[in-house]
Design an enzyme around this catalytic site. Structure first.
Site, PDB file in Angstrom:
ATOM      1  N   PHE A 209       0.838  -1.208   0.000  1.00 52.63           N
ATOM      2  CA  PHE A 209       0.000   0.000   0.000  1.00 52.63           C
ATOM      3  C   PHE A 209       0.866   1.249   0.000  1.00 52.63           C
ATOM      4  O   PHE A 209       0.691   2.161   0.794  1.00 52.63           O
ATOM      5  CB  PHE A 209      -0.933  -0.036   1.213  1.00 52.63           C
ATOM      6  CG  PHE A 209      -2.247   0.669   1.003  1.00 52.63           C
ATOM      7  CD1 PHE A 209      -3.074   0.338  -0.062  1.00 52.63           C
ATOM      8  CD2 PHE A 209      -2.665   1.659   1.885  1.00 52.63           C
ATOM      9  CE1 PHE A 209      -4.286   0.978  -0.248  1.00 52.63           C
ATOM     10  CE2 PHE A 209      -3.876   2.302   1.715  1.00 52.63           C
ATOM     11  CZ  PHE A 209      -4.687   1.962   0.642  1.00 52.63           C
ATOM     12  N   GLY A 210       1.842   1.280  -0.908  1.00 52.55           N
ATOM     13  CA  GLY A 210       2.644   2.494  -1.110  1.00 52.55           C
ATOM     14  C   GLY A 210       1.935   3.396  -2.111  1.00 52.55           C
ATOM     15  O   GLY A 210       0.722   3.278  -2.326  1.00 52.55           O
ATOM     16  N   ARG A 211       2.731   4.258  -2.722  1.00 57.24           N
ATOM     17  CA  ARG A 211       2.147   5.224  -3.670  1.00 57.24           C
ATOM     18  C   ARG A 211       1.282   4.566  -4.736  1.00 57.24           C
ATOM     19  O   ARG A 211       0.159   4.992  -4.997  1.00 57.24           O
ATOM     20  CB  ARG A 211       3.270   5.998  -4.367  1.00 57.24           C
ATOM     21  CG  ARG A 211       3.729   7.249  -3.658  1.00 57.24           C
ATOM     22  CD  ARG A 211       4.781   7.942  -4.506  1.00 57.24           C
ATOM     23  NE  ARG A 211       5.957   7.095  -4.584  1.00 57.24           N
ATOM     24  CZ  ARG A 211       7.025   7.230  -3.807  1.00 57.24           C
ATOM     25  NH1 ARG A 211       7.067   8.208  -2.925  1.00 57.24           N
ATOM     26  NH2 ARG A 211       8.040   6.426  -3.915  1.00 57.24           N
ATOM     27  N   ILE A 212       1.833   3.514  -5.393  1.00 58.53           N
ATOM     28  CA  ILE A 212       1.104   2.919  -6.526  1.00 58.53           C
ATOM     29  C   ILE A 212      -0.117   2.134  -6.030  1.00 58.53           C
ATOM     30  O   ILE A 212      -1.207   2.256  -6.590  1.00 58.53           O
ATOM     31  CB  ILE A 212       2.053   2.048  -7.381  1.00 58.53           C
ATOM     32  CG1 ILE A 212       3.135   2.953  -8.000  1.00 58.53           C
ATOM     33  CG2 ILE A 212       1.291   1.318  -8.477  1.00 58.53           C
ATOM     34  CD1 ILE A 212       4.298   2.219  -8.672  1.00 58.53           C
TER      35      ILE A 212
ATOM     36  N   ARG B  34       3.225  -2.454   7.037  1.00 57.21           N
ATOM     37  CA  ARG B  34       2.841  -1.400   7.971  1.00 57.21           C
ATOM     38  C   ARG B  34       1.431  -0.921   7.658  1.00 57.21           C
ATOM     39  O   ARG B  34       1.083  -0.763   6.483  1.00 57.21           O
ATOM     40  CB  ARG B  34       3.795  -0.207   7.856  1.00 57.21           C
ATOM     41  CG  ARG B  34       4.920  -0.277   8.875  1.00 57.21           C
ATOM     42  CD  ARG B  34       5.750   0.968   8.835  1.00 57.21           C
ATOM     43  NE  ARG B  34       6.200   1.266   7.477  1.00 57.21           N
ATOM     44  CZ  ARG B  34       6.700   2.438   7.097  1.00 57.21           C
ATOM     45  NH1 ARG B  34       6.799   3.423   7.948  1.00 57.21           N
ATOM     46  NH2 ARG B  34       7.105   2.630   5.870  1.00 57.21           N
TER      47      ARG B  34
ATOM     48  N   ALA C  46       4.074  -5.196 -10.620  1.00 65.04           N
ATOM     49  CA  ALA C  46       5.141  -4.769  -9.699  1.00 65.04           C
ATOM     50  C   ALA C  46       6.463  -5.416 -10.120  1.00 65.04           C
ATOM     51  O   ALA C  46       7.210  -4.833 -10.927  1.00 65.04           O
ATOM     52  CB  ALA C  46       4.761  -5.114  -8.267  1.00 65.04           C
ATOM     53  N   ARG C  47       6.753  -6.600  -9.615  1.00 63.99           N
ATOM     54  CA  ARG C  47       7.946  -7.330 -10.012  1.00 63.99           C
ATOM     55  C   ARG C  47       7.597  -8.804 -10.152  1.00 63.99           C
ATOM     56  O   ARG C  47       6.894  -9.369  -9.300  1.00 63.99           O
ATOM     57  CB  ARG C  47       9.058  -7.163  -8.970  1.00 63.99           C
ATOM     58  CG  ARG C  47       9.809  -5.846  -9.046  1.00 63.99           C
ATOM     59  CD  ARG C  47      10.635  -5.722 -10.327  1.00 63.99           C
ATOM     60  NE  ARG C  47      11.358  -4.477 -10.415  1.00 63.99           N
ATOM     61  CZ  ARG C  47      10.915  -3.364 -11.019  1.00 63.99           C
ATOM     62  NH1 ARG C  47       9.722  -3.350 -11.596  1.00 63.99           N
ATOM     63  NH2 ARG C  47      11.665  -2.277 -11.062  1.00 63.99           N
TER      64      ARG C  47
ATOM     65  N   GLU D  45      12.279 -12.270 -16.570  1.00 66.64           N
ATOM     66  CA  GLU D  45      12.101 -11.387 -17.734  1.00 66.64           C
ATOM     67  C   GLU D  45      13.341 -11.352 -18.606  1.00 66.64           C
ATOM     68  O   GLU D  45      14.439 -11.292 -18.050  1.00 66.64           O
ATOM     69  CB  GLU D  45      11.805  -9.967 -17.230  1.00 66.64           C
ATOM     70  CG  GLU D  45      10.395  -9.524 -17.519  1.00 66.64           C
ATOM     71  CD  GLU D  45      10.047  -8.227 -16.832  1.00 66.64           C
ATOM     72  OE1 GLU D  45      10.496  -7.168 -17.301  1.00 66.64           O
ATOM     73  OE2 GLU D  45       9.314  -8.301 -15.825  1.00 66.64           O
TER      74      GLU D  45
ATOM     75  N   HIS E  90       5.977  -5.508 -19.705  1.00 65.50           N
ATOM     76  CA  HIS E  90       6.476  -4.499 -18.758  1.00 65.50           C
ATOM     77  C   HIS E  90       6.221  -3.069 -19.264  1.00 65.50           C
ATOM     78  O   HIS E  90       7.163  -2.290 -19.477  1.00 65.50           O
ATOM     79  CB  HIS E  90       7.970  -4.722 -18.481  1.00 65.50           C
ATOM     80  CG  HIS E  90       8.386  -4.265 -17.105  1.00 65.50           C
ATOM     81  ND1 HIS E  90       9.301  -4.925 -16.335  1.00 65.50           N
ATOM     82  CD2 HIS E  90       8.001  -3.202 -16.360  1.00 65.50           C
ATOM     83  CE1 HIS E  90       9.467  -4.310 -15.182  1.00 65.50           C
ATOM     84  NE2 HIS E  90       8.674  -3.242 -15.173  1.00 65.50           N
TER      85      HIS E  90
HETATM   86  C1  GLV Z   1       9.479  -0.210 -13.583  1.00 67.00           C
HETATM   87  O1  GLV Z   1       9.233  -1.357 -13.394  1.00 67.00           O
HETATM   88  C2  GLV Z   1      10.092   0.654 -12.619  1.00 67.00           C
HETATM   89  O2  GLV Z   1      10.540   0.158 -11.567  1.00 67.00           O
HETATM   90  O3  GLV Z   1      10.156   1.855 -12.879  1.00 67.00           O
END
Ligand code: GLV
Length: 322
Positions: free
Chosen positions: A155-158, A179, A238-239, A268, A286
């Protein structure tokens, strides 16, 4: 006085190069593919700064090959490809591009979610393949989005920007993070903090937005997929390694979950065997931050990071910020 020497490891927006040019002597690997490792190690030998990408591993081997290196600026918000403690030990400043890609990444997360839920890619293939024979009440039935439950992991910015968009679909929002967010933020986004297992059990759409680190690698595995609803979708912008991709393929093929929308992959640019044949997965290369405006902003910020680190010395070393 001679200008500091920097290496730019990939083709980047012109705005980025324009900012760098007055300050640095630039060596530019101006290609569409990642700089080969051997060439990277050779090229950093006499460089003071490095503008790199998430495809370049910045580790102790690279640091040993770059005795003059003082600043690394990554053209990405994620910095899991950089050994930050090793940079710190060497006094090498590390910067990234947080903030400028939040909204476009959240938009794309929703693009994946909607495309997976409403079978947009299969519909496109149906049209192009000449298979559409007229309106059919049972053709390509998807899943409602409106009024469903969205589970946000990280639950960060994105994650927050993704949750904010859920209000337009009258969704219930659950979130999990290491957190808990401030109560004011929870109420502004109408989001409820829950344990991960509860999120997995209750969500119709599980969307991943955490960083990749030792604690999140394979956070979504066979066990997690067996907790999810059979009607649920997994979205990952995300990753890749946060999801055990082999387990995901098993879950998609055995209908343990209904579908997935993926922008990132465990190895990837490769995909796990079997993933490409999963019709219930929407697969993107991506692209989450790939808009003209966002990539331009990332380029400007990445260049500024290098200027700050080498010329203005405004940033303290290791000022990465996810
Ligand atoms: C893209 O995956 C970034 O981390 O900006």
């Amino acid at each position: 006085m001679a200008k500091p020497k920097v290496l730019v490891t990939r083709r980047v927006p012109q705005e980025c190069l324009d900012l760098l040019k007055p300050h640095f002597e630039i060596e530019h690997y101006n290609k569409q593919t990642a700089i080969p490792r051997k060439l990277l190690l050779k090229s950093v030998k006499d460089k003071d700064g490095l503008l790199c990408l998430l495809t370049d591993k910045i580790d102790s081997e690279l640091l040993a090959a770059a005795p003059r290196l003082k600043a690394v600026s990554t053209f990405s918000v994620g910095y899991d490809h950089i050994d930050v403690p090793a940079c710190k030990a060497r006094g090498v400043c590390v910067t990234n591009t947080p903030g400028v890609l939040t909204e476009s990444t959240a938009d794309f997360t929703w693009a994946l979610l909607m495309a997976a839920a409403r079978r947009v890619v299969e519909g496109d293939a149906c049209m192009r393949g000449g298979k559409y024979k007229g309106w059919d009440p049972l053709m390509l039935l998807g899943t409602d989005v409106f009024g469903k439950t969205l589970g946000v992991i990280g639950f960060g910015r994105i994650g927050q920007a993704v949750a904010k968009r859920a209000a337009g679909f009258s969704m219930r929002v659950l979130y999990y993070d290491t957190r808990r967010a401030a109560p004011a933020l929870e109420s502004a986004l109408n989001a409820k903090f829950v344990p991960l297992d509860d999120l997995l059990r209750e969500s119709d759409y599980v969307s991943v937005h955490t960083v990749l680190d030792a604690g999140t690698r394979h956070l979504l595995d066979d066990r997690a997929f067996s907790l999810m609803k059979k009607s649920a979708y997994l979205i990952n912008a995300a990753r890749g390694p946060i999801v055990d991709e082999g387990a995901l393929v098993r879950a998609l093929k055995s209908d343990k979950i209904r579908g997935a929308g993926l922008d990132v992959y465990e190895r990837e640019p490769k995909m796990a065997p079997g993933l490409a044949s999963c019709k219930n997965a929407v697969l993107a290369p991506h692209l989450a931050s790939a808009t003209l405006e966002t990539r331009m902003r990332m380029g400007v910020m990445a260049a500024s990071g290098l200027i700050d680190g080498l010329v203005c010395k405004a940033r303290s070393p290791y000022s990465v910020d996810a």
